[in-house]
Structure formats: structure tokens, C-alpha cells
Design a protein around this motif. Sequence first.
Motif, PDB file in Angstrom:
ATOM      1  N   GLY A 173       0.817  -1.088   0.073  1.00  0.00           N
ATOM      2  CA  GLY A 173       0.047   0.073  -0.039  1.00  0.00           C
ATOM      3  C   GLY A 173       0.764   1.211  -0.035  1.00  0.00           C
ATOM      4  N   ILE A 174       0.185   2.436  -0.195  1.00  0.00           N
ATOM      5  CA  ILE A 174       0.806   3.645  -0.191  1.00  0.00           C
ATOM      6  C   ILE A 174       1.523   3.788   1.188  1.00  0.00           C
ATOM      7  N   ASP A 175       2.492   4.865   1.487  1.00  0.00           N
ATOM      8  CA  ASP A 175       3.061   5.205   2.781  1.00  0.00           C
ATOM      9  C   ASP A 175       1.976   5.724   3.634  1.00  0.00           C
ATOM     10  N   GLY A 176       1.844   5.518   4.984  1.00  0.00           N
ATOM     11  CA  GLY A 176       0.777   5.882   5.626  1.00  0.00           C
ATOM     12  C   GLY A 176      -0.573   5.189   5.489  1.00  0.00           C
ATOM     13  N   SER A 177      -0.657   4.226   4.740  1.00  0.00           N
ATOM     14  CA  SER A 177      -2.035   3.604   4.396  1.00  0.00           C
ATOM     15  C   SER A 177      -2.335   2.655   5.702  1.00  0.00           C
ATOM     16  N   GLY A 178      -1.369   2.323   6.604  1.00  0.00           N
ATOM     17  CA  GLY A 178      -1.664   1.798   7.710  1.00  0.00           C
ATOM     18  C   GLY A 178      -1.129   0.204   7.529  1.00  0.00           C
ATOM     19  N   LYS A 179      -0.314  -0.129   6.528  1.00  0.00           N
ATOM     20  CA  LYS A 179      -0.031  -1.773   6.260  1.00  0.00           C
ATOM     21  C   LYS A 179       0.735  -2.151   7.370  1.00  0.00           C
ATOM     22  N   SER A 180       1.924  -1.361   7.889  1.00  0.00           N
ATOM     23  CA  SER A 180       2.686  -1.808   8.959  1.00  0.00           C
ATOM     24  C   SER A 180       2.106  -2.091  10.257  1.00  0.00           C
ATOM     25  N   THR A 181       1.153  -1.431  10.669  1.00  0.00           N
ATOM     26  CA  THR A 181       0.109  -1.782  11.863  1.00  0.00           C
ATOM     27  C   THR A 181      -0.613  -3.035  11.513  1.00  0.00           C
ATOM     28  N   GLN A 182      -1.052  -3.304  10.217  1.00  0.00           N
ATOM     29  CA  GLN A 182      -1.873  -4.520  10.054  1.00  0.00           C
ATOM     30  C   GLN A 182      -1.081  -5.738   9.915  1.00  0.00           C
ATOM     31  N   SER A 237       5.272 -10.105   5.732  1.00  0.00           N
ATOM     32  CA  SER A 237       6.525  -9.244   5.373  1.00  0.00           C
ATOM     33  C   SER A 237       5.684  -7.700   4.976  1.00  0.00           C
ATOM     34  N   ASP A 238       6.072  -6.615   5.609  1.00  0.00           N
ATOM     35  CA  ASP A 238       5.591  -5.642   5.371  1.00  0.00           C
ATOM     36  C   ASP A 238       6.315  -5.115   4.157  1.00  0.00           C
ATOM     37  N   ARG A 239       5.839  -4.863   2.985  1.00  0.00           N
ATOM     38  CA  ARG A 239       6.078  -4.753   1.444  1.00  0.00           C
ATOM     39  C   ARG A 239       7.094  -5.940   0.968  1.00  0.00           C
ATOM     40  N   ARG A 261      -0.956  12.245   5.471  1.00  0.00           N
ATOM     41  CA  ARG A 261      -1.036  13.165   6.692  1.00  0.00           C
ATOM     42  C   ARG A 261      -0.376  12.182   7.744  1.00  0.00           C
ATOM     43  N   ARG A 262      -1.003  11.005   7.935  1.00  0.00           N
ATOM     44  CA  ARG A 262      -0.423  10.052   8.760  1.00  0.00           C
ATOM     45  C   ARG A 262       1.169  10.064   8.717  1.00  0.00           C
ATOM     46  N   GLY A 263       1.725   9.739   7.482  1.00  0.00           N
ATOM     47  CA  GLY A 263       2.942   9.253   7.336  1.00  0.00           C
ATOM     48  C   GLY A 263       3.884  10.325   7.484  1.00  0.00           C
ATOM     49  N   ALA A 303       3.239  12.974   9.751  1.00  0.00           N
ATOM     50  CA  ALA A 303       3.101  13.054  11.293  1.00  0.00           C
ATOM     51  C   ALA A 303       4.031  12.178  11.846  1.00  0.00           C
ATOM     52  N   ARG A 304       4.779  11.092  11.337  1.00  0.00           N
ATOM     53  CA  ARG A 304       5.700  10.395  12.330  1.00  0.00           C
ATOM     54  C   ARG A 304       6.914  11.084  12.290  1.00  0.00           C
ATOM     55  N   GLN A 305       7.348  11.892  11.207  1.00  0.00           N
ATOM     56  CA  GLN A 305       8.694  12.386  11.317  1.00  0.00           C
ATOM     57  C   GLN A 305       9.866  11.575  11.714  1.00  0.00           C
ATOM     58  N   ASP A 321     -10.123  -1.989   2.470  1.00  0.00           N
ATOM     59  CA  ASP A 321     -10.620  -0.654   2.493  1.00  0.00           C
ATOM     60  C   ASP A 321      -9.800  -0.127   3.723  1.00  0.00           C
ATOM     61  N   GLY A 322      -8.791   0.625   3.729  1.00  0.00           N
ATOM     62  CA  GLY A 322      -7.815   0.930   4.922  1.00  0.00           C
ATOM     63  C   GLY A 322      -8.350   2.139   5.597  1.00  0.00           C
ATOM     64  N   ASN A 323      -9.845   2.906   4.840  1.00  0.00           N
ATOM     65  CA  ASN A 323     -10.338   4.052   5.691  1.00  0.00           C
ATOM     66  C   ASN A 323     -11.217   3.689   6.791  1.00  0.00           C
ATOM     67  N   ARG A 324     -10.776   2.502   7.406  1.00  0.00           N
ATOM     68  CA  ARG A 324     -11.760   2.143   8.850  1.00  0.00           C
ATOM     69  C   ARG A 324     -10.801   1.917   9.878  1.00  0.00           C
ATOM     70  N   SER A 325     -11.376   1.713  11.041  1.00  0.00           N
ATOM     71  CA  SER A 325     -10.568   1.616  12.133  1.00  0.00           C
ATOM     72  C   SER A 325      -9.349   0.532  12.387  1.00  0.00           C
ATOM     73  N   GLU A 326      -8.599   0.467  12.892  1.00  0.00           N
ATOM     74  CA  GLU A 326      -7.534  -0.484  12.782  1.00  0.00           C
ATOM     75  C   GLU A 326      -8.064  -1.766  13.089  1.00  0.00           C
ATOM     76  N   THR A 327      -8.898  -1.847  14.287  1.00  0.00           N
ATOM     77  CA  THR A 327      -9.567  -3.206  14.568  1.00  0.00           C
ATOM     78  C   THR A 327     -10.394  -3.572  13.776  1.00  0.00           C
ATOM     79  N   THR A 328     -11.133  -3.015  12.961  1.00  0.00           N
ATOM     80  CA  THR A 328     -12.186  -3.410  11.904  1.00  0.00           C
ATOM     81  C   THR A 328     -11.315  -4.179  10.469  1.00  0.00           C
ATOM     82  N   ILE A 329     -10.399  -3.544  10.454  1.00  0.00           N
ATOM     83  CA  ILE A 329      -9.489  -3.842   8.972  1.00  0.00           C
ATOM     84  C   ILE A 329      -8.782  -5.097   9.638  1.00  0.00           C
ATOM     85  N   ALA A 330      -8.204  -5.266  10.812  1.00  0.00           N
ATOM     86  CA  ALA A 330      -7.428  -6.311  11.332  1.00  0.00           C
ATOM     87  C   ALA A 330      -8.433  -7.428  11.176  1.00  0.00           C
TER      88      ALA A 330
HETATM   89  P1  ADP Z   1       2.219   2.351   6.835  1.00  0.00           P
HETATM   90  O1  ADP Z   1       3.149   1.224   7.117  1.00  0.00           O
HETATM   91  O2  ADP Z   1       1.515   2.048   5.728  1.00  0.00           O
HETATM   92  O3  ADP Z   1       3.227   3.758   6.482  1.00  0.00           O
HETATM   93  P2  ADP Z   1       1.388   2.696   9.427  1.00  0.00           P
HETATM   94  O4  ADP Z   1       0.739   1.496   9.971  1.00  0.00           O
HETATM   95  O5  ADP Z   1       2.949   2.876  10.035  1.00  0.00           O
HETATM   96  O6  ADP Z   1       1.599   2.743   7.984  1.00  0.00           O
HETATM   97  O7  ADP Z   1       0.678   3.650  10.309  1.00  0.00           O
HETATM   98  C1  ADP Z   1       0.678   5.215   9.823  1.00  0.00           C
HETATM   99  C2  ADP Z   1       0.299   5.746  11.125  1.00  0.00           C
HETATM  100  O8  ADP Z   1      -1.356   5.877  11.039  1.00  0.00           O
HETATM  101  C3  ADP Z   1       0.513   5.383  12.552  1.00  0.00           C
HETATM  102  O9  ADP Z   1       0.973   6.509  13.243  1.00  0.00           O
HETATM  103  C4  ADP Z   1      -0.460   4.575  12.952  1.00  0.00           C
HETATM  104  O10 ADP Z   1      -0.651   4.472  14.261  1.00  0.00           O
HETATM  105  C5  ADP Z   1      -1.592   5.052  12.426  1.00  0.00           C
HETATM  106  N1  ADP Z   1      -2.731   4.311  11.857  1.00  0.00           N
HETATM  107  C6  ADP Z   1      -2.407   3.082  11.266  1.00  0.00           C
HETATM  108  N2  ADP Z   1      -3.783   2.416  10.870  1.00  0.00           N
HETATM  109  C7  ADP Z   1      -4.761   3.268  11.187  1.00  0.00           C
HETATM  110  C8  ADP Z   1      -6.250   3.591  11.107  1.00  0.00           C
HETATM  111  N3  ADP Z   1      -6.909   2.442  10.625  1.00  0.00           N
HETATM  112  N4  ADP Z   1      -6.810   4.495  11.390  1.00  0.00           N
HETATM  113  C9  ADP Z   1      -6.354   5.505  11.812  1.00  0.00           C
HETATM  114  N5  ADP Z   1      -4.688   5.512  12.097  1.00  0.00           N
HETATM  115  C10 ADP Z   1      -4.163   4.415  11.660  1.00  0.00           C
END
Ligand code: ADP
Length: 211
Positions: A15-24, A94-96, A143-145, A147-149, A185-194
Motif C-alpha cells: 500500500g501507499i506510505d501511511g496506509s496503515g500496512k505496518s500496523t496490519q 512481510s511489510d512490503r 498526513r499520517r505518514g 506526522a511520524r517525522q 479498505d484502509g479507511n476504517r478503524s485498525e480493529t475493523t481492518i485487522a
Molecule cells: P504504513 O506502514 O502504511 O506507512 P502505519 O501502519 O505505520 O502505515 O500507520 C501510519 C500511522 O497511522 C501510524 O501512526 C498509525 O498508528 C496510524 N494508523 C494506522 N492504521 C490506522 C487506522 N486504521 N486509522 C487511523 N490511524 C491509523
Amino acid sequence: MSRPGRGGVFITFEGIDGSGKSTQARRLAEALGAQLTREPGGSPGAEEIRRLLVEGEAGRWSAETEILLFTAARRDHLEKTIRPALEAGRMIVSDRFADSTRVYQGVARSGLRDVVDRLHALMIGREPDLTFVIDTDPETALRRGLARQSGEDRFESLGLAFQERLRAGFLALAREFPGRVRVIDGNRSETTIAAEVAALTRDVLARCGHG
Ligand code: ADP
Ligand code: TYD
């Protein structure tokens, strides 16, 4: 879906940067008790190459040099981390992986997909058993990506239009490899996606006799 070789299972998140893929990726690895790894990186040598790739100016490398560096890192990751896990019959998440090179270098940068494919066939030659594309609105993801700085913003610094082209590239890839790629669909809560990812994985594993 290809049948995993010798009992191991290889799952990737894209997925694109900040999509939430590392979290998942982390959540699925925890849920499965699987090994978690990432690209670029995932082995000591590949982590060294990672620093050359994610830090510094956006225009630091030519597109060709960049493809060679990502492929070198992936080859080391495959030899030292992925293959040993699969040969031991383990699950590895693997994350990517190679789909990122197909999209970032092959589509978004300069139409070098043919070079990417030929190098992949020559040096990697392995596809994941299952790939999740976490599909998140590019503006939210950017924005999410940022913000991590993290100091690893070489690609994020290319901006929103680039992220939009990447998103289109990942969706095209899902159409190209419908057997192994699932769009989530990554535009949902972390828990729903997981929960959706875990349910889909269980289905796929059950079909391959890993249930
Ligand atoms: P990626 O690996 O795709 O760059 P991350 O999993 O590192 O994305 O997530 C980027 C940021 O967004 C992190 O600060 C993370 O906590 C937050 N985040 C991840 N998934 C969600 C979500 N479903 N909703 C809101 N914020 C999220
Ligand atoms: P990553 O650490 O996954 O960054 P993020 O968490 O922001 O998504 O990846 C670092 C950067 O490397 C990212 O911008 C995507 C890029 N990349 C490629 O361009 N090609 C590749 O083959 C890989 C694996 C990553």
C-alpha cells in the motif's frame, strides 16, 4: 493462490506510505504467531541498504540504480530471512515485498516495469502466497505518514499527486494478480481492518490445508 511450498506460508502487506500496512502486518503476525519482517530491510545487510534508500534527497538515485538497490536488498532478505523461515515450515509476514518495486519503481517513477520484472525473474523468482493491499485515501495516508517525522521521508516528500499514482498502481496490480492479491479498505478503524484481514487469511489457509 499458489500452494505454499513445504508447509511455509508467505504473506505480504502493500500500500501507499501511511496506509496503515505496518500496523496490519504486525497485528496479523501477532494473531498467527508468525514471524514479522519488512522491506526494504528484514536482514542485517538489507537494513544497511535500506538507509541508502529511505534517507536523503528524493533525486539521490537514478531510477535504474534504485531498482538495483531494492533488488539487492530483497535478495539478501530472501536468502537470510524469508527462505529459511519457509523451509522451516513457518509463516512469515512481510511489510512490503516485490509488489512495491513493481509499483513505485515500475509504474510511478519512469515506466521501468519491464526492467523490474526481468530482474525479479532473475534474482528473486518468488511470489507471496497471499498479499493484502491496504487501500487508504492518499490525503489521509500522507498526513499520517508525515506526522511520524521518522527521518525516512524520501518517498513521502514526493507529495500527494505521487501518492495518488501509487494508489492507482496498487489497484492495477490487484487486477493483474487476482489469485493472490486482496484489496482491503484502509479507511476504517485498525480493529475493523485487522478482523477482516484475519478472517480472509484463515479462509485462505484453510483452503491450502493449513487451517
Ligand atoms: P504504513 O506502514 O502504511 O506507512 P502505519 O501502519 O505505520 O502505515 O500507520 C501510519 C500511522 O497511522 C501510524 O501512526 C498509525 O498508528 C496510524 N494508523 C494506522 N492504521 C490506522 C487506522 N486504521 N486509522 C487511523 N490511524 C491509523
Ligand atoms: P516503508 O518503510 O514501508 O515506508 P512507509 O512506512 O512510509 O510506507 O518503505 C520505505 C519507502 O520505500 C516507501 O516510501 C516505499 C519505498 N519502496 C520502494 O520505492 N520500492 C520498494 O521496492 C520498497 C520495498 C519500498
